[in-house]
Scaffold this motif. Structure first.
Motif, PDB file in Angstrom:
ATOM      1  N   ASN A  44      44.209  52.487  14.248  1.00  0.00           N
ATOM      2  CA  ASN A  44      45.425  52.663  15.042  1.00  0.00           C
ATOM      3  C   ASN A  44      45.660  51.396  15.849  1.00  0.00           C
ATOM      4  O   ASN A  44      45.003  51.161  16.865  1.00  0.00           O
ATOM      5  CB  ASN A  44      45.277  53.875  15.964  1.00  0.00           C
ATOM      6  N   THR A  45      46.576  50.571  15.426  1.00  0.00           N
ATOM      7  CA  THR A  45      46.809  49.281  16.077  1.00  0.00           C
ATOM      8  C   THR A  45      47.353  49.429  17.493  1.00  0.00           C
ATOM      9  O   THR A  45      47.338  48.469  18.262  1.00  0.00           O
ATOM     10  CB  THR A  45      47.798  48.437  15.249  1.00  0.00           C
ATOM     11  N   GLU A  46      47.814  50.628  17.864  1.00  0.00           N
ATOM     12  CA  GLU A  46      48.333  50.854  19.212  1.00  0.00           C
ATOM     13  C   GLU A  46      47.257  51.404  20.155  1.00  0.00           C
ATOM     14  O   GLU A  46      47.549  51.717  21.306  1.00  0.00           O
ATOM     15  CB  GLU A  46      49.507  51.828  19.153  1.00  0.00           C
ATOM     16  N   PHE A  47      46.035  51.513  19.673  1.00  0.00           N
ATOM     17  CA  PHE A  47      44.945  52.106  20.453  1.00  0.00           C
ATOM     18  C   PHE A  47      44.588  51.222  21.645  1.00  0.00           C
ATOM     19  O   PHE A  47      44.404  50.013  21.521  1.00  0.00           O
ATOM     20  CB  PHE A  47      43.715  52.274  19.556  1.00  0.00           C
ATOM     21  N   THR A  48      44.473  51.847  22.828  1.00  0.00           N
ATOM     22  CA  THR A  48      44.062  51.136  24.036  1.00  0.00           C
ATOM     23  C   THR A  48      42.837  51.815  24.632  1.00  0.00           C
ATOM     24  O   THR A  48      42.614  53.025  24.443  1.00  0.00           O
ATOM     25  CB  THR A  48      45.182  51.105  25.085  1.00  0.00           C
ATOM     26  N   TYR A  49      42.056  51.047  25.385  1.00  0.00           N
ATOM     27  CA  TYR A  49      40.738  51.530  25.825  1.00  0.00           C
ATOM     28  C   TYR A  49      40.406  50.979  27.207  1.00  0.00           C
ATOM     29  O   TYR A  49      40.635  49.809  27.503  1.00  0.00           O
ATOM     30  CB  TYR A  49      39.701  51.073  24.802  1.00  0.00           C
ATOM     31  N   ALA A  50      39.874  51.859  28.072  1.00  0.00           N
ATOM     32  CA  ALA A  50      39.348  51.476  29.374  1.00  0.00           C
ATOM     33  C   ALA A  50      37.958  52.065  29.533  1.00  0.00           C
ATOM     34  O   ALA A  50      37.670  53.145  29.006  1.00  0.00           O
ATOM     35  CB  ALA A  50      40.257  51.970  30.501  1.00  0.00           C
ATOM     36  N   ASN A  51      37.088  51.354  30.247  1.00  0.00           N
ATOM     37  CA  ASN A  51      35.732  51.848  30.486  1.00  0.00           C
ATOM     38  C   ASN A  51      35.417  51.655  31.966  1.00  0.00           C
ATOM     39  O   ASN A  51      35.274  50.534  32.449  1.00  0.00           O
ATOM     40  CB  ASN A  51      34.727  51.089  29.616  1.00  0.00           C
ATOM     41  N   LEU A  52      35.312  52.770  32.694  1.00  0.00           N
ATOM     42  CA  LEU A  52      35.082  52.752  34.136  1.00  0.00           C
ATOM     43  C   LEU A  52      33.623  52.965  34.508  1.00  0.00           C
ATOM     44  O   LEU A  52      33.275  52.963  35.695  1.00  0.00           O
ATOM     45  CB  LEU A  52      35.931  53.841  34.801  1.00  0.00           C
ATOM     46  N   ALA A  53      32.754  53.155  33.518  1.00  0.00           N
ATOM     47  CA  ALA A  53      31.362  53.520  33.766  1.00  0.00           C
ATOM     48  C   ALA A  53      30.593  52.411  34.475  1.00  0.00           C
ATOM     49  O   ALA A  53      30.787  51.230  34.198  1.00  0.00           O
ATOM     50  CB  ALA A  53      30.679  53.865  32.450  1.00  0.00           C
ATOM     51  N   ILE A  54      29.685  52.822  35.363  1.00  0.00           N
ATOM     52  CA  ILE A  54      28.839  51.887  36.097  1.00  0.00           C
ATOM     53  C   ILE A  54      27.413  52.426  36.148  1.00  0.00           C
ATOM     54  O   ILE A  54      27.192  53.592  36.501  1.00  0.00           O
ATOM     55  CB  ILE A  54      29.360  51.662  37.531  1.00  0.00           C
ATOM     56  N   ARG A  55      26.483  51.584  35.785  1.00  0.00           N
ATOM     57  CA  ARG A  55      25.065  51.957  35.772  1.00  0.00           C
ATOM     58  C   ARG A  55      24.601  52.481  37.140  1.00  0.00           C
ATOM     59  O   ARG A  55      25.078  52.060  38.196  1.00  0.00           O
ATOM     60  CB  ARG A  55      24.223  50.740  35.377  1.00  0.00           C
ATOM     61  N   GLY A  56      23.662  53.414  37.091  1.00  0.00           N
ATOM     62  CA  GLY A  56      23.055  53.925  38.311  1.00  0.00           C
ATOM     63  C   GLY A  56      23.855  54.960  39.070  1.00  0.00           C
ATOM     64  O   GLY A  56      23.358  55.538  40.047  1.00  0.00           O
ATOM     65  N   ARG A  57      25.068  55.231  38.651  1.00  0.00           N
ATOM     66  CA  ARG A  57      25.908  56.153  39.404  1.00  0.00           C
ATOM     67  C   ARG A  57      25.422  57.598  39.268  1.00  0.00           C
ATOM     68  O   ARG A  57      25.119  58.066  38.173  1.00  0.00           O
ATOM     69  CB  ARG A  57      27.356  56.070  38.937  1.00  0.00           C
ATOM     70  N   LEU A  58      25.383  58.306  40.407  1.00  0.00           N
ATOM     71  CA  LEU A  58      25.095  59.726  40.412  1.00  0.00           C
ATOM     72  C   LEU A  58      26.351  60.505  40.035  1.00  0.00           C
ATOM     73  O   LEU A  58      27.461  59.970  40.044  1.00  0.00           O
ATOM     74  CB  LEU A  58      24.596  60.154  41.789  1.00  0.00           C
ATOM     75  N   PHE A  59      26.169  61.773  39.719  1.00  0.00           N
ATOM     76  CA  PHE A  59      27.270  62.593  39.214  1.00  0.00           C
ATOM     77  C   PHE A  59      28.459  62.611  40.166  1.00  0.00           C
ATOM     78  O   PHE A  59      29.603  62.392  39.761  1.00  0.00           O
ATOM     79  CB  PHE A  59      26.773  64.013  38.960  1.00  0.00           C
ATOM     80  N   ASP A  60      28.205  62.871  41.456  1.00  0.00           N
ATOM     81  CA  ASP A  60      29.308  62.943  42.415  1.00  0.00           C
ATOM     82  C   ASP A  60      30.055  61.622  42.512  1.00  0.00           C
ATOM     83  O   ASP A  60      31.288  61.603  42.650  1.00  0.00           O
ATOM     84  CB  ASP A  60      28.783  63.343  43.796  1.00  0.00           C
ATOM     85  N   ALA A  61      29.338  60.507  42.452  1.00  0.00           N
ATOM     86  CA  ALA A  61      29.986  59.204  42.533  1.00  0.00           C
ATOM     87  C   ALA A  61      30.855  58.952  41.309  1.00  0.00           C
ATOM     88  O   ALA A  61      31.950  58.392  41.416  1.00  0.00           O
ATOM     89  CB  ALA A  61      28.942  58.097  42.670  1.00  0.00           C
ATOM     90  N   VAL A  62      30.377  59.366  40.146  1.00  0.00           N
ATOM     91  CA  VAL A  62      31.188  59.224  38.931  1.00  0.00           C
ATOM     92  C   VAL A  62      32.494  59.991  39.078  1.00  0.00           C
ATOM     93  O   VAL A  62      33.581  59.481  38.781  1.00  0.00           O
ATOM     94  CB  VAL A  62      30.408  59.711  37.689  1.00  0.00           C
ATOM     95  N   VAL A  63      32.388  61.218  39.561  1.00  0.00           N
ATOM     96  CA  VAL A  63      33.586  62.050  39.726  1.00  0.00           C
ATOM     97  C   VAL A  63      34.526  61.457  40.778  1.00  0.00           C
ATOM     98  O   VAL A  63      35.729  61.301  40.552  1.00  0.00           O
ATOM     99  CB  VAL A  63      33.201  63.490  40.111  1.00  0.00           C
ATOM    100  N   ASP A  64      33.974  61.110  41.937  1.00  0.00           N
ATOM    101  CA  ASP A  64      34.813  60.645  43.044  1.00  0.00           C
ATOM    102  C   ASP A  64      35.438  59.274  42.793  1.00  0.00           C
ATOM    103  O   ASP A  64      36.590  59.025  43.186  1.00  0.00           O
ATOM    104  CB  ASP A  64      33.983  60.594  44.334  1.00  0.00           C
ATOM    105  N   GLU A  65      34.696  58.380  42.138  1.00  0.00           N
ATOM    106  CA  GLU A  65      35.153  57.004  41.973  1.00  0.00           C
ATOM    107  C   GLU A  65      35.913  56.763  40.670  1.00  0.00           C
ATOM    108  O   GLU A  65      36.785  55.880  40.616  1.00  0.00           O
ATOM    109  CB  GLU A  65      33.956  56.048  42.016  1.00  0.00           C
TER     110      GLU A  65
END
Length: 255
Positions: A44-65
């Protein structure tokens, strides 16, 4: 599902950031999410992608940030993987994790996004001392399966994959996946979404040929366990100075 989704946001910790899979360009790690996005963009040539993941993050921080900026981009596909760092800590609260996981998936589903969830691979088979914490990961994985069933999310059940008994699937720290491990996960995501995987993944070559099993327990403790314990005692995280590698949706270029 081929070509069904044109925008994808990945949310999570080191697993989704790609730690353990060095980028061919030598900058930020690559990882399964990058690999999957590259394969999806081939179809799909129109496919776009973002990656917000950060190492070491706890569950609540992943959700909140990470959930709010992901929601603002209105993606058609979201992957959410978090909780492993929590399960390694004595303060682990499975009931709170379950409640927030249900809410996160409900929010994305209500916004019209498809959601991919993951159970944790069984790291306890080769990581020293993990046998004592294995029950936490079993319980956390049960929560993720229930969330997936309730909200009709896509589940990638890594816990039941025997392939992770292979030491070459793990990085030297015995906690993160190697290049080979990340390629395996990418292939599973492609399979679930009917995307053609890269043929090179079948003959995956680990950038660092030292497998997790080749490092003695003493070497592993000195190089990896010691620094991890120090960070816990000082309240620091490996991701304290790390920013998302792809904060905004943008087209994918092949590495």
């Amino acid at each position: 599902m081929t070509g069904k989704y044109s925008s994808y946001v990945a949310i999570g910790d080191s697993f989704t950031e790609g730690v353990g899979d060095p980028s061919p360009q030598g900058s930020r790690p690559r990882g399964w999410a990058d690999l999957f996005a590259t394969a999806a963009a081939e179809e799909n040539t129109e496919f776009t992608y973002a990656n917000l993941a950060i190492r070491g993050r706890l569950f609540d921080a992943v959700v909140d940030e990470q959930v709010p900026p992901a929601m603002r981009q209105n993606p058609e596909l979201v992957s959410f993987a978090a909780g492993g760092n929590d399960a390694l800590r004595p303060s682990f609260q499975p009931d709170r994790l379950a409640s927030r996981a249900h809410e996160v998936v409900r929010l994305f589903k209500a916004a019209g996004a498809e959601v991919i969830l993951f159970t944790s691979a069984d790291v306890g088979r080769h990581l020293p001392g993990m046998t004592l914490m294995r029950k936490r990961f079993v319980g956390m994985n049960d929560i993720i399966r229930k969330v997936a069933r309730r909200h009709d999310a896509i589940l990638i059940d890594l816990w039941r994959e025997e392939a992770f008994q292979d030491g070459t699937f793990w990085a030297e720290d015995r906690l993160h996946l190697s290049t080979k491990g990340h390629m395996f996960v990418a292939s599973k995501v492609c399979e679930a979404l009917d995307v053609k995987p890269d043929l090179e993944w079948e003959g995956a070559t680990v950038h660092d040929t030292t497998t997790s099993m080749d490092v003695s327990k003493a070497q592993w403790a000195r190089k990896h366990l010691g620094p991890w314990i120090k960070r816990r005692l000082t309240g620091k995280s490996s991701g304290d100075t790390v920013q998302p590698k792809r904060p905004e949706l943008k087209p994918v270029t092949r590495n």
